[in-house]
Design an enzyme around this catalytic site. Structure first.
Site, PDB file in Angstrom:
ATOM      1  CE  LYS A   1      -2.534  -0.643   3.762  1.00 44.53           C
ATOM      2  NZ  LYS A   1      -1.505  -1.788   4.389  1.00 44.53           N
TER       3      LYS A   1
ATOM      4  NE  ARG B   1      -5.175   1.848  10.454  1.00 45.19           N
ATOM      5  CZ  ARG B   1      -4.272   1.124   9.711  1.00 45.19           C
ATOM      6  NH1 ARG B   1      -4.604  -0.398   9.424  1.00 45.19           N
ATOM      7  NH2 ARG B   1      -3.065   1.486   9.686  1.00 45.19           N
TER       8      ARG B   1
ATOM      9  NE  ARG C   1       8.397  -5.750   6.062  1.00 43.51           N
ATOM     10  CZ  ARG C   1       7.073  -4.885   6.200  1.00 43.51           C
ATOM     11  NH1 ARG C   1       6.542  -4.409   5.131  1.00 43.51           N
ATOM     12  NH2 ARG C   1       6.114  -5.038   7.276  1.00 43.51           N
TER      13      ARG C   1
ATOM     14  NE  ARG D   1      10.473  -4.359   9.796  1.00 46.42           N
ATOM     15  CZ  ARG D   1       9.521  -3.583   9.261  1.00 46.42           C
ATOM     16  NH1 ARG D   1       8.244  -4.009   9.328  1.00 46.42           N
ATOM     17  NH2 ARG D   1       9.544  -2.504   8.541  1.00 46.42           N
TER      18      ARG D   1
ATOM     19  NE  ARG E   1       1.188  -6.472  11.275  1.00 47.10           N
ATOM     20  CZ  ARG E   1       2.694  -6.368  10.591  1.00 47.10           C
ATOM     21  NH1 ARG E   1       3.504  -6.984  11.114  1.00 47.10           N
ATOM     22  NH2 ARG E   1       2.622  -5.698   9.468  1.00 47.10           N
TER      23      ARG E   1
END
Length: 189
Positions: A13, A88, A127, A133, A144
């Site tokens: 996005k 959202r 990623r 991370r 998520r």
């Protein structure tokens, strides 16, 4: 043009929002960026948001609605905007619809980046590994995705029924996805 972009975490996005905004000469309005700018600028709204975030809580809809309405009232958004990260949930959809109606405006389209959740989970895990991370583990990412799907499905249905939804295949090179978005939006114009 007045646009929204919707897509699951990892769908691209933010990357596509920048390209769309540049292409159509409109500002990309990201709620995350707005929150950070208000906090950095020490505004009253920024202080309120910082206190909420420092307590580890989500910024309430009403505060987010105020921030977005304030941003959309800025001069550079007069001829259009691209919202990324807002709305959202259905409350925020209603708040946005009310704001636009009060201003005599309406949305032109809602771009929905369509990517298989399993592919996105793999993409986000890679990623996380590359960027180190530690908090982006498989369980967190799957959670998520689940939250995104449960919160966003009603929005997609709402915009589909309103005739605004523009589904775009979000799989492929960044430029390929970007070209699909431009083609789909130009076909609506």
């Amino acid at each position: 043009m007045r646009l929204l972009i919707i897509g699951a975490p990892g769908a691209g996005k933010g990357t596509q929002a920048t390209a769309i905004a540049e292409h159509y000469g409109i500002p990309a309005v990201s709620t995350g960026d707005i929150f950070r700018a208000n906090i950095k600028g020490g505004t009253e709204l920024g202080k309120k948001v910082k206190a909420i975030m420092d307590a580890g809580e989500l910024v309430p809809d009403q505060v987010t609605d105020e921030i977005v309405a304030d941003r959309l009232g800025a001069d550079d958004a007069a001829s259009g905007f691209l919202l990324d990260g807002y709305p959202r949930n259905l409350h925020q959809v209603e708040a946005l619809d009310s704001y636009l109606k009060a201003e005599g405006l309406s949305l032109d389209a809602v771009v929905s980046l369509e990517v298989d959740p399993e592919l996105l989970t793999d993409r986000l895990l890679k990623r996380a590994e590359i960027e180190g991370r530690a908090d982006d583990n498989e369980e967190t990412i799957r959670n998520r995705m689940s939250v995104y799907i449960s919160q966003t499905e009603p929005l997609i249905d709402h915009y589909r029924q309103a005739g605004l939804l523009v589904p775009v295949d979000g799989v492929g090179e960044i430029s390929q996805v970007r070209d699909r978005i431009f083609s789909a939006l130009d076909a609506r114009a």
